[in-house]
Every structure is written in structure tokens, then in C-alpha cells.
Design an enzyme around this catalytic site. Structure first.
Site, short mmCIF file in Angstrom:
data_model
loop_
_atom_site.label_atom_id
_atom_site.label_comp_id
_atom_site.label_asym_id
_atom_site.label_seq_id
_atom_site.Cartn_x
_atom_site.Cartn_y
_atom_site.Cartn_z
N ARG A 59 6.84 -0.89 8.17
CA ARG A 59 6.05 -1.27 7.00
C ARG A 59 4.68 -0.60 7.04
O ARG A 59 4.03 -0.55 8.09
CB ARG A 59 5.87 -2.78 6.96
CG ARG A 59 7.17 -3.55 6.75
CD ARG A 59 6.89 -5.03 6.70
NE ARG A 59 8.10 -5.80 6.43
CZ ARG A 59 8.13 -7.12 6.28
NH1 ARG A 59 7.01 -7.82 6.39
NH2 ARG A 59 9.27 -7.73 6.04
N ASP A 61 0.74 -0.44 5.26
CA ASP A 61 -0.21 -1.28 4.54
C ASP A 61 -0.57 -0.67 3.19
O ASP A 61 -0.27 0.50 2.91
CB ASP A 61 -1.49 -1.45 5.36
CG ASP A 61 -1.28 -2.27 6.62
OD1 ASP A 61 -0.31 -3.04 6.67
OD2 ASP A 61 -2.10 -2.13 7.55
N ARG A 214 -4.97 2.36 12.56
CA ARG A 214 -6.27 2.44 11.89
C ARG A 214 -7.39 1.86 12.75
O ARG A 214 -8.52 2.36 12.74
CB ARG A 214 -6.20 1.75 10.54
CG ARG A 214 -5.33 2.49 9.53
CD ARG A 214 -5.01 1.63 8.33
NE ARG A 214 -6.21 1.12 7.70
CZ ARG A 214 -6.24 0.02 6.93
NH1 ARG A 214 -5.12 -0.67 6.73
NH2 ARG A 214 -7.36 -0.38 6.38
#
Length: 270
Positions: A59, A61, A214
Site C-alpha cells: 500500500r 500513502d 519517508r
């Protein structure tokens, strides 16, 4: 749409998707939100005229892009006979302009794009200096000031191997869940995209936590900016506390680049 009985499913469709994440609230379906999974499901269910089970390799974001996201869907024998050219025409017509199918594969019954993946690779791109990236502005973080790449490389070495990455994970998503992951490789390079020079940080691992890449990038930039010593990265990793690490880098610079599966598991649709 009626759900296809499981005993009639004879194989698996696997799609390699690319998408521009700017217009999506992430990959996973969410009520009232535009998502990559929602658009992909709508296209496939329109074409197959039934409901489907859709699984992705990882997945992403909101705002994160993908060059090679993989999704798997169980198919019937008749659906497995659909040709590659027909799949590509249908998906080109039914998917929105910011999602594209790059390839169509077949796999054995029970194959999962998520659970059969051996590794995943992400690249984060940063523009530095006084000139703002223009043509690449939606796909890179403009940091404005130069970065010490050698210091960032030194700091990143502690990430390789199996570690508890809780310090680099979104707090809410770590509650009651395992946070150990195995990072296979990290590296920096410079790229020229559409005439604009970017710094690229690439990381490969067995799997990643929510916002892990990130937050790693945001922490490495703290080192590259001179605000932290390279040794601080290992200290942050060992702390297993999100407060010990740096800020989370903006989503637009991150791209899901590839997924590794066992050789021979996927067969290009004919």
C-alpha cells in the site's frame, strides 16, 4: 455484483500498474475517497462484470507514486483465456488517465501479490539548490539547500539488515503490530530527469512500515543538512521511538519502483 464462487477460480491475473499519486488518497480503498485500488477495482469489475478480490504488493500513502505496483485477482478458466491485447485495450479504456497498466501476467491459483513478494524497492527523489525543479516538481522534494551526500551515505549504512524500525514508523500504525523489517540495500545516486538534476535515494527491503521510507529520508536529510551527525541515525534506529527520528519527508518525492517475485512465478499473458 455477485461474488464469484471460489471453487470456480482457476488461476490468477497479475497486473503491473503505474500511477501518479497526486490525485489519490493512497492505494487502499477508503469510503468517500478517490484511491488507486478503487479505480482499479471499478475498471476490472466493469470489464469482468462481477465483483473481484484485489490484492496489492504494498500500500502507498496519499500522494506517493508508483512505477511498478503489482496487484493480483483470482480468475476463472474462461477469464484466463482473455488475451493480453484485449486486457491492455480494456484497461487503457477503463482506467483513469493517472493510472496505467504496464504488463499483464498469469500466476497459479492462490498467488498473492502481497504475500508472495520477496522484496520491494522504493526511490525518493530530492531537488537541491536555488533553482526549483519545474518539470519534476510533482515527483521530487525541493530542499533548496545543498546536502552532504557522503554524510547521508554514512548514516544510511546502519539501516541495512534486520532491525526494529519502530522509530521510522507512523505511531498509530505500530500499536500492537510487529515493526521488524529486513532492509537488503540502500544507495544514493544522481539522476537527470527532463533536464533537471535530482538526488535519488533507493531502498530495497522485504517489506516496509507505514511512512517508513519517508521518515528515513527526512532523518537522512537532517544529517545531510548538518543538523545531525551521521552516528545519530543509528541512535535513532536503536531508540525504537518515533520521537527519536527526524521529520517525515513529503509524499510527492516517493515512488514505488519494483517488486521481486520468485523466478518463473509470473508468466506474461499471451
Amino acid at each position: 455484483m455477485p461474488t464469484q464462487p471460489i471453487d470456480t477460480l482457476d488461476g490468477t491475473l497479475v497486473l503491473r500498474l503505474a500511477y501518479d499519486g497526486a490525485g489519490f488518497s493512497g492505494f487502499a480503498e477508503q469510503p468517500g475517497q478517490r484511491t488507486v485500488a478503487g479505480e482499479t477495482r471499478r475498471a476490472l469489475e466493469t470489464f469482468l462484470r462481477r465483483s473481484i478480490d484485489l490484492t496489492c504488493a504494498g500500500r502507498t500513502d496519499a500522494g506517493v507514486h508508483a512505477r511498478a505496483q503489482y496487484v493480483s485477482v483470482p480468475l476463472t478458466a474462461d477469464e484466463l483465456a482473455i488475451t493480453r491485447s484485449r486486457w491492455m485495450r480494456a484497461l487503457s479504456a477503463l482506467l483513469p488517465d493517472d493510472v496505467a497498466a504496464g504488463e499483464v501476467f498469469h500466476a497459479a491459483p492462490g498467488f498473492s501479490a502481497r504475500f508472495d513478494a520477496r522484496a520491494r524497492t522504493y526511490t525518493y527523489r530530492i531537488g537541491t539548490g536555488e533553482a526549483r525543479p519545474l518539470l519534476c516538481r510533482e515527483y521530487a522534494w525541493w530542499h533548496r539547500t545543498p546536502l552532504d551526500i557522503a554524510a547521508m551515505e554514512e548514516a544510511s549504512r546502519c539501516l541495512v539488515g534486520e532491525h526494529d524500525f519502530k522509530s521510522f514508523c507512523k505511531v498509530a500504525s505500530a500499536v500492537g503490530k510487529p515493526t521488524c523489517r529486513n532492509v537488503h540495500a540502500v544507495g544514493f545516486s544522481t539522476e537527470t530527469q527532463l533536464g533537471e538534476e535530482l538526488l535519488a535515494f533507493t531502498i530495497t527491503g522485504n517489506a516496509f512500515l507505514h511512512s517508513m521510507v519517508r521518515t528515513i529520508v527526512g532523518s537522512l536529510v537532517e544529517v545531510g543538512s548538518g543538523r545531525r551527525d551521521p552516528a545519530w541515525m543509528a541512535e535513532a534506529l536503536a531508540a525504537c521511538d518515533r520521537r527519536a527520528a527526524g521529520p517525515t519527508a513529503p509524499a510527492r518525492g516517493l515512488c514505488f519502483m519494483s517488486v521481486t517475485y520468485d523466478e518463473g512465478v509470473l508468466t506474461v499473458c499471451s
